[in-house]
Design a protein around this motif. Structure first.
Motif, PDB file in Angstrom:
ATOM      1  N   TYR A  72       0.830  -1.207   0.000  1.00 15.89           N
ATOM      2  CA  TYR A  72       0.000   0.000   0.000  1.00 15.89           C
ATOM      3  C   TYR A  72       0.865   1.257   0.000  1.00 15.89           C
ATOM      4  O   TYR A  72       0.521   2.241  -0.647  1.00 15.89           O
ATOM      5  CB  TYR A  72      -0.967  -0.031   1.182  1.00 15.89           C
ATOM      6  CG  TYR A  72      -2.002  -1.116   1.003  1.00 15.89           C
ATOM      7  CD1 TYR A  72      -3.182  -0.850   0.321  1.00 15.89           C
ATOM      8  CD2 TYR A  72      -1.783  -2.413   1.461  1.00 15.89           C
ATOM      9  CE1 TYR A  72      -4.126  -1.849   0.121  1.00 15.89           C
ATOM     10  CE2 TYR A  72      -2.712  -3.411   1.261  1.00 15.89           C
ATOM     11  CZ  TYR A  72      -3.885  -3.123   0.589  1.00 15.89           C
ATOM     12  OH  TYR A  72      -4.812  -4.110   0.381  1.00 15.89           O
ATOM     13  N   PRO A  89      -6.470   5.577   0.352  1.00 15.87           N
ATOM     14  CA  PRO A  89      -7.110   4.570   1.212  1.00 15.87           C
ATOM     15  C   PRO A  89      -8.578   4.330   0.863  1.00 15.87           C
ATOM     16  O   PRO A  89      -9.109   3.249   1.134  1.00 15.87           O
ATOM     17  CB  PRO A  89      -6.963   5.158   2.615  1.00 15.87           C
ATOM     18  CG  PRO A  89      -5.749   6.011   2.536  1.00 15.87           C
ATOM     19  CD  PRO A  89      -5.778   6.604   1.150  1.00 15.87           C
ATOM     20  N   SER A  91      -9.734   4.257  -2.218  1.00 16.86           N
ATOM     21  CA  SER A  91      -9.838   3.602  -3.524  1.00 16.86           C
ATOM     22  C   SER A  91     -10.392   2.191  -3.351  1.00 16.86           C
ATOM     23  O   SER A  91     -10.267   1.587  -2.285  1.00 16.86           O
ATOM     24  CB  SER A  91      -8.465   3.538  -4.195  1.00 16.86           C
ATOM     25  OG  SER A  91      -7.975   4.830  -4.433  1.00 16.86           O
ATOM     26  N   THR A  93     -10.679  -1.906  -4.485  1.00 16.91           N
ATOM     27  CA  THR A  93      -9.965  -3.044  -5.050  1.00 16.91           C
ATOM     28  C   THR A  93     -10.900  -4.241  -5.033  1.00 16.91           C
ATOM     29  O   THR A  93     -11.914  -4.232  -4.332  1.00 16.91           O
ATOM     30  CB  THR A  93      -8.662  -3.345  -4.269  1.00 16.91           C
ATOM     31  OG1 THR A  93      -7.938  -4.374  -4.941  1.00 16.91           O
ATOM     32  CG2 THR A  93      -8.928  -3.766  -2.849  1.00 16.91           C
ATOM     33  N   ASP A  95     -11.651  -7.947  -4.027  1.00 13.19           N
ATOM     34  CA  ASP A  95     -11.280  -9.059  -3.155  1.00 13.19           C
ATOM     35  C   ASP A  95     -12.175 -10.244  -3.530  1.00 13.19           C
ATOM     36  O   ASP A  95     -13.144 -10.553  -2.856  1.00 13.19           O
ATOM     37  CB  ASP A  95     -11.458  -8.678  -1.690  1.00 13.19           C
ATOM     38  CG  ASP A  95     -11.013  -9.803  -0.775  1.00 13.19           C
ATOM     39  OD1 ASP A  95      -9.875 -10.278  -0.940  1.00 13.19           O
ATOM     40  OD2 ASP A  95     -11.802 -10.203   0.093  1.00 13.19           O
ATOM     41  N   THR A 120     -12.603  -1.232  -0.019  1.00 10.50           N
ATOM     42  CA  THR A 120     -11.653  -0.114  -0.027  1.00 10.50           C
ATOM     43  C   THR A 120     -10.264  -0.637   0.330  1.00 10.50           C
ATOM     44  O   THR A 120     -10.124  -1.669   1.000  1.00 10.50           O
ATOM     45  CB  THR A 120     -12.034   0.985   0.993  1.00 10.50           C
ATOM     46  OG1 THR A 120     -11.971   0.433   2.320  1.00 10.50           O
ATOM     47  CG2 THR A 120     -13.412   1.558   0.707  1.00 10.50           C
ATOM     48  N   TRP A 121      -9.268   0.101  -0.114  1.00 14.14           N
ATOM     49  CA  TRP A 121      -7.895  -0.276   0.230  1.00 14.14           C
ATOM     50  C   TRP A 121      -7.716  -0.295   1.742  1.00 14.14           C
ATOM     51  O   TRP A 121      -7.033  -1.156   2.281  1.00 14.14           O
ATOM     52  CB  TRP A 121      -6.910   0.699  -0.398  1.00 14.14           C
ATOM     53  CG  TRP A 121      -6.779   0.574  -1.878  1.00 14.14           C
ATOM     54  CD1 TRP A 121      -7.582  -0.138  -2.733  1.00 14.14           C
ATOM     55  CD2 TRP A 121      -5.785   1.185  -2.676  1.00 14.14           C
ATOM     56  NE1 TRP A 121      -7.140   0.000  -4.011  1.00 14.14           N
ATOM     57  CE2 TRP A 121      -6.041   0.814  -4.015  1.00 14.14           C
ATOM     58  CE3 TRP A 121      -4.720   2.016  -2.404  1.00 14.14           C
ATOM     59  CZ2 TRP A 121      -5.253   1.247  -5.072  1.00 14.14           C
ATOM     60  CZ3 TRP A 121      -3.924   2.449  -3.450  1.00 14.14           C
ATOM     61  CH2 TRP A 121      -4.190   2.068  -4.765  1.00 14.14           C
ATOM     62  N   ARG A 122      -8.310   0.677   2.413  1.00 17.40           N
ATOM     63  CA  ARG A 122      -8.185   0.770   3.867  1.00 17.40           C
ATOM     64  C   ARG A 122      -8.681  -0.522   4.516  1.00 17.40           C
ATOM     65  O   ARG A 122      -8.031  -1.104   5.367  1.00 17.40           O
ATOM     66  CB  ARG A 122      -8.987   1.964   4.379  1.00 17.40           C
ATOM     67  CG  ARG A 122      -8.981   2.126   5.889  1.00 17.40           C
ATOM     68  CD  ARG A 122      -9.856   3.293   6.350  1.00 17.40           C
ATOM     69  NE  ARG A 122      -9.305   4.558   5.904  1.00 17.40           N
ATOM     70  CZ  ARG A 122      -9.877   5.363   5.002  1.00 17.40           C
ATOM     71  NH1 ARG A 122     -11.029   5.043   4.439  1.00 17.40           N
ATOM     72  NH2 ARG A 122      -9.318   6.503   4.668  1.00 17.40           N
ATOM     73  N   GLY A 132      -7.343  -8.624  -2.491  1.00 15.19           N
ATOM     74  CA  GLY A 132      -7.398  -7.168  -2.593  1.00 15.19           C
ATOM     75  C   GLY A 132      -6.003  -6.565  -2.659  1.00 15.19           C
ATOM     76  O   GLY A 132      -5.738  -5.659  -3.452  1.00 15.19           O
ATOM     77  N   THR A 133      -5.091  -7.077  -1.851  1.00 11.46           N
ATOM     78  CA  THR A 133      -3.723  -6.574  -1.824  1.00 11.46           C
ATOM     79  C   THR A 133      -2.981  -6.897  -3.120  1.00 11.46           C
ATOM     80  O   THR A 133      -2.244  -6.061  -3.646  1.00 11.46           O
ATOM     81  CB  THR A 133      -2.965  -7.140  -0.610  1.00 11.46           C
ATOM     82  OG1 THR A 133      -3.675  -6.789   0.582  1.00 11.46           O
ATOM     83  CG2 THR A 133      -1.550  -6.601  -0.535  1.00 11.46           C
ATOM     84  N   VAL A 136      -3.979  -4.428  -5.691  1.00 12.73           N
ATOM     85  CA  VAL A 136      -3.334  -3.129  -5.477  1.00 12.73           C
ATOM     86  C   VAL A 136      -1.912  -3.186  -6.034  1.00 12.73           C
ATOM     87  O   VAL A 136      -1.475  -2.273  -6.738  1.00 12.73           O
ATOM     88  CB  VAL A 136      -3.337  -2.734  -3.982  1.00 12.73           C
ATOM     89  CG1 VAL A 136      -2.466  -1.501  -3.742  1.00 12.73           C
ATOM     90  CG2 VAL A 136      -4.759  -2.478  -3.502  1.00 12.73           C
TER      91      VAL A 136
END
Length: 194
Positions: A72, A89, A91, A93, A95, A120-122, A132-133, A136
Motif C-alpha cells: 500500500y 485509502p 480507492s 480493489t 477481493d 476499499t484499500w483501507r 485485494g492486496t 493493489v
C-alpha cells in the motif's frame, strides 16, 4: 517478554498436542522503540539452555501479511508522485477469487477465509485481504513494490512478481522490526541498536 513467549508457546504446544504433533514449537520476540531503533527486549527462542540459536536475528522466514503495508505504501507513493487521486485509502480493489498469469505460470491465490468483493484499500489492509492486496500491487506494478522494499534497505530485495504482495520471500524478525520503523519516522528507517 520472556513471559509472553512462554505463555504463547504453551498455547501453541496445547494446539499441537491436540493435532498429535510431537515436535515443540519455537518462537522469538523483538520489542523496539521505533522512533529511535532501540531494542527494548529480545527473546531468541524457547530456551537458551536447549538452543543458543537466536531466531529473532537469524531465522529467515516468509513475512507473509506483515509485508502488506509496504504494498500500500508503494501505491500511495505512486499516487503522490503522479498526482493521482485514484490511489488513496478510499480507492476500491477487488477481493474476489482471481487467477494470475506471470512468466507463463498460473497462480491462484486465496484468502484465509471468505471474500469481500469490492472493498476499499483501507479495509483490505485492515482485514489482511490477500486478493485485494494483490490487485493493489498489480495496479502500481510488482516492480514498483519491489523497488519500495529495495529503498527500505532491509534484507535482500525480492524480485517484482505477484507473490511479493503476500510476503513470499524471506526476512528475519529483526529485519521486519527495523523496516517498520519507517512508518513512524517520516519514511526514514532507523537501524536497530542494543
Amino acid at each position: 517478554a520472556l513471559d509472553a513467549v512462554r505463555n504463547g508457546l504453551a498455547t501453541v504446544d496445547r494446539l499441537l498436542a491436540r493435532r498429535k504433533r510431537p515436535q515443540r514449537a519455537q518462537a522469538s520476540l523483538i520489542a523496539i522503540d521505533p522512533r529511535t531503533g532501540e531494542i527494548l527486549a529480545m527473546v531468541g527462542g524457547r530456551s537458551y539452555n536447549q538452543s543458543q540459536y537466536n531466531r529473532a536475528t537469524d531465522a529467515r522466514r516468509q513475512p507473509g501479511s506483515v509485508f502488506k503495508p509496504f504494498v500500500y505504501l508503494a501505491a500511495f507513493e505512486r499516487g503522490e508522485e503522479e498526482g493521482r487521486t485514484d490511489l488513496t485509502p478510499a480507492s476500491m480493489t477487488s477481493d474476489a477469487p482471481t487467477t494470475f498469469t506471470f512468466d507463463d505460470q498460473v497462480w491462484e491465490p486465496r484468502n484465509y477465509d471468505d471474500y469481500d468483493g469490492d472493498i476499499t484499500w483501507r479495509r483490505a489492509l485492515a482485514m489482511s485481504r490477500n486478493l485485494g492486496t494483490i490487485h493493489v500491487g498489480a495496479t502500481v506494478g510488482f516492480d514498483t513494490v519491489a523497488n519500495v522494499w529495495k529503498r527500505v534497505g532491509v534484507g535482500t530485495p525480492p524480485r517484482g512478481y505477484p507473490a511479493i504482495t503476500l510476503g513470499v520471500f524471506e526476512l528475519t524478525p529483526f529485519e521486519v522490526a527495523q523496516a517498520y520503523t519507517l512508518f513512524v519516522n517520516g519514511g526514514t528507517v532507523r537501524p536497530l541498536r542494543l
